[in-house]
Design an enzyme around this catalytic site. Structure first.
Site, PDB file in Angstrom:
ATOM      1  N   LYS A  33      80.038   0.208  76.393  1.00 43.69           N
ATOM      2  CA  LYS A  33      79.584   0.935  77.601  1.00 43.69           C
ATOM      3  C   LYS A  33      79.005   2.311  77.240  1.00 43.69           C
ATOM      4  O   LYS A  33      77.930   2.680  77.707  1.00 43.69           O
ATOM      5  CB  LYS A  33      80.753   1.074  78.569  1.00 43.69           C
ATOM      6  CG  LYS A  33      80.535   2.119  79.630  1.00 43.69           C
ATOM      7  CD  LYS A  33      80.607   1.609  81.030  1.00 43.69           C
ATOM      8  CE  LYS A  33      80.173   2.714  81.993  1.00 43.69           C
ATOM      9  NZ  LYS A  33      79.840   2.311  83.293  1.00 43.69           N
ATOM     10  N   LYS A  41      79.649  12.240  82.802  1.00 43.14           N
ATOM     11  CA  LYS A  41      80.965  11.773  82.329  1.00 43.14           C
ATOM     12  C   LYS A  41      80.812  10.814  81.143  1.00 43.14           C
ATOM     13  O   LYS A  41      81.479  10.966  80.113  1.00 43.14           O
ATOM     14  CB  LYS A  41      81.704  11.056  83.468  1.00 43.14           C
ATOM     15  CG  LYS A  41      82.985  10.380  82.997  1.00 43.14           C
ATOM     16  CD  LYS A  41      83.651   9.510  84.041  1.00 43.14           C
ATOM     17  CE  LYS A  41      84.773   8.714  83.361  1.00 43.14           C
ATOM     18  NZ  LYS A  41      85.542   7.893  84.282  1.00 43.14           N
ATOM     19  N   THR A  90      86.247   3.629  83.279  1.00 45.96           N
ATOM     20  CA  THR A  90      85.468   4.085  82.122  1.00 45.96           C
ATOM     21  C   THR A  90      86.236   5.228  81.476  1.00 45.96           C
ATOM     22  O   THR A  90      86.422   6.278  82.101  1.00 45.96           O
ATOM     23  CB  THR A  90      84.080   4.575  82.559  1.00 45.96           C
ATOM     24  OG1 THR A  90      83.418   3.528  83.267  1.00 45.96           O
ATOM     25  CG2 THR A  90      83.235   4.972  81.347  1.00 45.96           C
TER      26      THR A  90
HETATM   27  P1  NAD Z   1      87.054   6.897  92.774  1.00 43.63           P
HETATM   28  O1  NAD Z   1      87.479   8.292  92.541  1.00 43.63           O
HETATM   29  O2  NAD Z   1      86.298   6.564  94.024  1.00 43.63           O
HETATM   30  O3  NAD Z   1      88.337   5.933  92.729  1.00 43.63           O
HETATM   31  C1  NAD Z   1      89.428   6.094  91.858  1.00 43.63           C
HETATM   32  C2  NAD Z   1      90.683   5.872  92.681  1.00 43.63           C
HETATM   33  O4  NAD Z   1      91.832   5.877  91.827  1.00 43.63           O
HETATM   34  C3  NAD Z   1      90.922   6.986  93.732  1.00 43.63           C
HETATM   35  O5  NAD Z   1      90.976   6.398  95.022  1.00 43.63           O
HETATM   36  C4  NAD Z   1      92.252   7.595  93.312  1.00 43.63           C
HETATM   37  O6  NAD Z   1      93.032   8.040  94.393  1.00 43.63           O
HETATM   38  C5  NAD Z   1      92.898   6.418  92.592  1.00 43.63           C
HETATM   39  N1  NAD Z   1      93.998   6.766  91.697  1.00 43.63           N
HETATM   40  C6  NAD Z   1      94.110   7.791  90.834  1.00 43.63           C
HETATM   41  N2  NAD Z   1      95.291   7.725  90.165  1.00 43.63           N
HETATM   42  C7  NAD Z   1      95.947   6.628  90.635  1.00 43.63           C
HETATM   43  C8  NAD Z   1      97.199   6.006  90.329  1.00 43.63           C
HETATM   44  N3  NAD Z   1      98.036   6.503  89.419  1.00 43.63           N
HETATM   45  N4  NAD Z   1      97.534   4.886  91.013  1.00 43.63           N
HETATM   46  C9  NAD Z   1      96.714   4.370  91.950  1.00 43.63           C
HETATM   47  N5  NAD Z   1      95.509   4.898  92.269  1.00 43.63           N
HETATM   48  C10 NAD Z   1      95.132   6.005  91.620  1.00 43.63           C
HETATM   49  O7  NAD Z   1      86.207   6.466  91.489  1.00 43.63           O
HETATM   50  P2  NAD Z   1      85.214   5.210  91.355  1.00 43.63           P
HETATM   51  O8  NAD Z   1      83.824   5.636  91.654  1.00 43.63           O
HETATM   52  O9  NAD Z   1      85.807   4.032  92.055  1.00 43.63           O
HETATM   53  O10 NAD Z   1      85.272   4.991  89.762  1.00 43.63           O
HETATM   54  C11 NAD Z   1      86.385   4.399  89.139  1.00 43.63           C
HETATM   55  C12 NAD Z   1      86.084   4.213  87.666  1.00 43.63           C
HETATM   56  O11 NAD Z   1      84.934   3.386  87.527  1.00 43.63           O
HETATM   57  C13 NAD Z   1      85.785   5.521  86.916  1.00 43.63           C
HETATM   58  O12 NAD Z   1      86.376   5.459  85.653  1.00 43.63           O
HETATM   59  C14 NAD Z   1      84.264   5.536  86.847  1.00 43.63           C
HETATM   60  O13 NAD Z   1      83.786   6.261  85.725  1.00 43.63           O
HETATM   61  C15 NAD Z   1      83.956   4.043  86.734  1.00 43.63           C
HETATM   62  N6  NAD Z   1      82.639   3.653  87.218  1.00 43.63           N
HETATM   63  C16 NAD Z   1      82.188   4.106  88.413  1.00 43.63           C
HETATM   64  C17 NAD Z   1      80.938   3.700  88.864  1.00 43.63           C
HETATM   65  C18 NAD Z   1      80.394   4.165  90.210  1.00 43.63           C
HETATM   66  O14 NAD Z   1      79.216   3.937  90.489  1.00 43.63           O
HETATM   67  N7  NAD Z   1      81.201   4.786  91.062  1.00 43.63           N
HETATM   68  C19 NAD Z   1      80.149   2.842  88.089  1.00 43.63           C
HETATM   69  C20 NAD Z   1      80.646   2.369  86.879  1.00 43.63           C
HETATM   70  C21 NAD Z   1      81.904   2.792  86.441  1.00 43.63           C
END
Ligand code: NAD
Length: 316
Positions: free
Chosen positions: A189, A264, A114
């Site tokens: 979204k 966010k 997102t």
């Molecule tokens: P998270 O922090 O658990 O996971 C993100 C991962 O990306 C981390 O493990 C981090 O180490 C990794 N990362 C960062 N830079 C990187 C790179 N260059 N190469 C490889 N890996 C890298 O976050 P999440 O909860 O999984 O959310 C991910 C996305 O999904 C966000 O944008 C969030 O807004 C969106 N989202 C989350 C949810 C939710 O409920 N958690 C729901 C809808 C949308």
């Protein structure tokens, strides 16, 4: 039904989709695992060793670096924290080679993070400039949806690219909506979540006002849920315990949809409002309210917990 041998459109000579999945966190981890279980050849990578180890424990193949993961991929999926993470990953940093250059020409870049609409459009343009194709496909449904494969995908893509990735998205989700050209998925979204943030605040204020007026929660719910006050924030994620037994209010506001994520998404909406000059008043106010909620202990609580702030700030 997806067959693992389905070629990705535009890659007629590719018989099996090779997928690089970058970002194996709360969402990306289970999404990648579901894709692998469905028969796709998935190679995962994350900069955090713990995320890599968790994926390996679920039998996901992993690479030593992002560049290694994308080198032989037809499709590169990203699930990263923010637009800055995405653009840094695409273009490269001192610490890491850029994915757009590490990938073979014509690779399909699918970002499910997102991020800002402008960042999504910039990412798609950068990819196109070096001969790739790119789409944005942010999700709703949370970690539970990621694990169960029941996410909703909002896709911004050219039609041909959308059709190419749709079978893959249908493995990870059960609703896939083509919203328009690149950037349109992110736009859908943040607009949806702005409605959600504003409506949750309205529902919570109404319940607190009802309390002050001597109305039971159940009475207000019975009237509003069948009248013009009806909305998802009331009928599915009801901010008071009782009327909707599955809502987070019944488990002390454990998410659900965490306050940090609502803050966010509203900030992303606010950025878009500022840039477009829309005369919005409630969206920016909701962004401010949820920003404060997240900063003061609500980050890890369900966003419907905003009702406790409203109640405790109310006089008498
Ligand atoms: P998270 O922090 O658990 O996971 C993100 C991962 O990306 C981390 O493990 C981090 O180490 C990794 N990362 C960062 N830079 C990187 C790179 N260059 N190469 C490889 N890996 C890298 O976050 P999440 O909860 O999984 O959310 C991910 C996305 O999904 C966000 O944008 C969030 O807004 C969106 N989202 C989350 C949810 C939710 O409920 N958690 C729901 C809808 C949308």
């Amino acid at each position: 039904m997806f067959e693992p041998t389905t070629p990705i459109a535009g890659h007629g000579n590719v018989k099996t989709s090779q997928v690089a999945f970058l970002g194996l966190g709360h969402m990306g981890g289970p999404m990648a695992i579901n894709l692998a279980k469905a028969g796709y050849a998935v190679t995962g990578f994350d900069v955090m060793p713990a995320a890599l180890e968790n994926a390996q424990a679920h039998n996901l193949a992993t690479a030593e670096s992002a560049a290694e993961a994308v080198a032989s991929a037809d499709v590169v999926i990203t699930m990263l924290p923010s637009g800055k993470h995405l653009l840094d990953a695409y273009l490269g940093t001192d610490a890491q080679a850029g994915l757009l250059h590490a990938a073979a020409p014509g690779t399909l870049f699918l970002d499910c993070s997102t991020i800002n609409v402008d960042e999504a459009r910039e990412a798609a343009e950068l990819a196109a400039a070096v001969g790739h194709r790119a789409l944005d496909a942010p999700v709703s449904g949370g970690v539970v949806g990621a694990e169960a494969g029941t996410l909703t995908f909002m896709v911004g893509a050219r039609l041909k690219d959308f059709e190419a990735v749709k079978p893959m998205l249908e493995v990870m989700g059960n609703r896939v909506v083509h919203c328009g050209e690149p950037g349109a998925g992110q736009a859908a979204k943040i607009c949806n979540n702005m409605i959600l943030g504003v409506s949750m605040i309205a529902v919570a204020e109404a319940f607190v006002l009802g309390e002050k007026l001597g109305l039971t929660h159940q009475a207000l719910f019975d009237v509003a849920s069948a009248a013009s006050g009806q909305c998802w924030a009331l009928t599915t994620n009801c901010p008071v315990p009782g009327p909707v037994p599955a809502s987070p209010a019944n488990r002390d506001y454990q998410p659900g949809f965490a306050g940090a994520l609502m803050a966010k998404d509203l900030k992303l909406a606010l950025n878009a409002i500022d840039r477009t000059g829309v005369a919005a008043r409630l969206g920016p106010l909701a962004a401010e309210i949820y920003g404060r909620f997240a900063a003061k202990g609500g980050a890890g609580r369900d966003f419907s917990g905003i009702i406790t702030d409203i109640r405790s700030s109310s006089e008498h």
